[in-house]
Scaffold this active site. Structure first.
Site, PDB file in Angstrom:
ATOM      1  CG  HIS A 164      64.232 -14.763 -34.881  1.00  0.00           C
ATOM      2  ND1 HIS A 164      64.139 -16.305 -34.774  1.00  0.00           N
ATOM      3  CD2 HIS A 164      65.202 -14.544 -33.761  1.00  0.00           C
ATOM      4  CE1 HIS A 164      64.922 -16.859 -33.856  1.00  0.00           C
ATOM      5  NE2 HIS A 164      65.274 -15.614 -33.278  1.00  0.00           N
ATOM      6  CG  ASN A 196      58.375 -30.314 -32.443  1.00  0.00           C
ATOM      7  OD1 ASN A 196      58.427 -31.190 -33.493  1.00  0.00           O
ATOM      8  ND2 ASN A 196      59.286 -29.398 -32.381  1.00  0.00           N
TER       9      ASN A 196
END
Ligand code: BJW
Length: 256
Positions: free
Chosen positions: A123, A215
């Site tokens: 990104h 996570n």
């Protein structure tokens, strides 16, 4: 046998045998450095805005000065942050496996500052300045609220990828190749909600890789993965690294 983070021994063995490990990281990896994740509520002045509403070309076209203020605030925040133990563990892991490809959705340079090399920036990068019109790179004149392109006089913008924009061609190509080639894919600290980045895990799985999520909040994709380790990357990754390093040195001794 499991470690204190409940890292399955089977996973350690898979990593010890791995030929090519591909890692995708997201904002959660930088959370323990004090950088807010993308879907966390923002602090102070920015609490009234949702990042998803600011990170778009339309938002920039409507109010470029506001968007520049947000990105300058984030640049300062990231500049005062330090890489954490998760970033360092990923950099060290590259020395323990034959091939490692690191793809990050993060724009904060923290992987690079921890020593990771050849990081694929999916990104873009928070610290690049690009011409809004043609994407060419320039150095922004910081005295201007909205810096301008020295070539065309149009607005410069931060060199990140906003919603609705294409992923840089080389980053997309290299990431897809690595995901399709790897035998282990680690998805770390990402909500797996933003595509095409989130699709890399499926690409890896469809090509036979073992896919692992790390996570503290298992994501909606976790059920499709082979392992989901519920924990913070700054805790889980150093433990994973330690158990691999210990076993590797044992292996090396027995091979002599
Ligand atoms: C921890 C932790 C700890 C906390 N340890 N973990 C298919 C289906 C539906 C929609 C689409 C689709 N394909 C494309 C789209 C549209 C869109 C999209 O995905 N939308 C979805 C929201 C539905 N995608 C795009 O627009 C992309 N472009 C595109 O597809 O272009 C097509 C095109 C082709 C040709 C021509 C033109 C166009 C571009 C996406 C760009 C995303 N950009 C941003 C902003 C970057 C700049 C900036 O930083 O300002 O990237 S958005 C934001 O989300 C940012 C992030 O990189 C990205 C992912 O977020 P991430 O990293 O997952 O963070 P969070 O906050 O979501 O999650 C943090 C996680 O960490 C949580 O799970 C926590 O639990 C965890 N965590 N502490 C480990 N200590």
């Amino acid at each position: 046998m499991t470690t204190s983070c409940d890292i399955p021994e089977a996973l350690c063995q898979i990593l010890r045998d791995a030929r090519h490990v591909c890692i995708l990281t997201g904002a959660g990896v930088s959370a323990e450095s004090g950088v807010p994740t993308f879907r966390d509520a923002q602090d102070g002045l920015w609490a009234q805005y949702a990042p998803q509403d600011l990170a778009t070309p339309d938002a920039f076209l409507i109010n470029p000065a506001l968007i520049w203020r947000w990105y300058r605030w984030r640049r300062e925040l990231v500049n005062s942050a330090m890489p954490n133990s998760g970033h360092y563990a990923i950099a060290s892991l590259s020395e323990l496996v034959p091939q490692l490809t690191l793809v990050t959705q993060n724009v904060d340079n923290l992987h690079q500052r921890a020593g990771s090399r050849n990081v694929i920036e999916f990104h873009g990068n928070l610290f690049n300045d690009r011409c809004f019109a043609d994407g060419s790179l320039h150095i922004a004149d910081e005295s201007l609220d909205v810096p301008v392109c020295p070539d065309c006089g149009g607005n410069l913008r931060p060199g990140v990828v906003w919603f609705g924009e294409a992923i840089p061609e080389s980053a997309l190509h290299e990431s897809c190749s690595a995901a399709a080639d790897c035998d282990v894919f680690l998805s770390i600290g990402t909500s797996s909600q933003v595509y095409p980045a989130a699709g890399l895990a499926n690409l890896a799985k469809n090509n036979g890789a073992i896919v692992v999520e790390i996570n503290p909040e298992p994501t909606m994709l976790a059920a499709d993965f082979d392992f989901a380790i519920a924990g913070k990357s700054g805790v889980v990754l150093p433990e994973l690294l330690e158990s691999l390093a210990v076993k590797r040195s044992g292996q090396d001794r027995s091979e002599k």
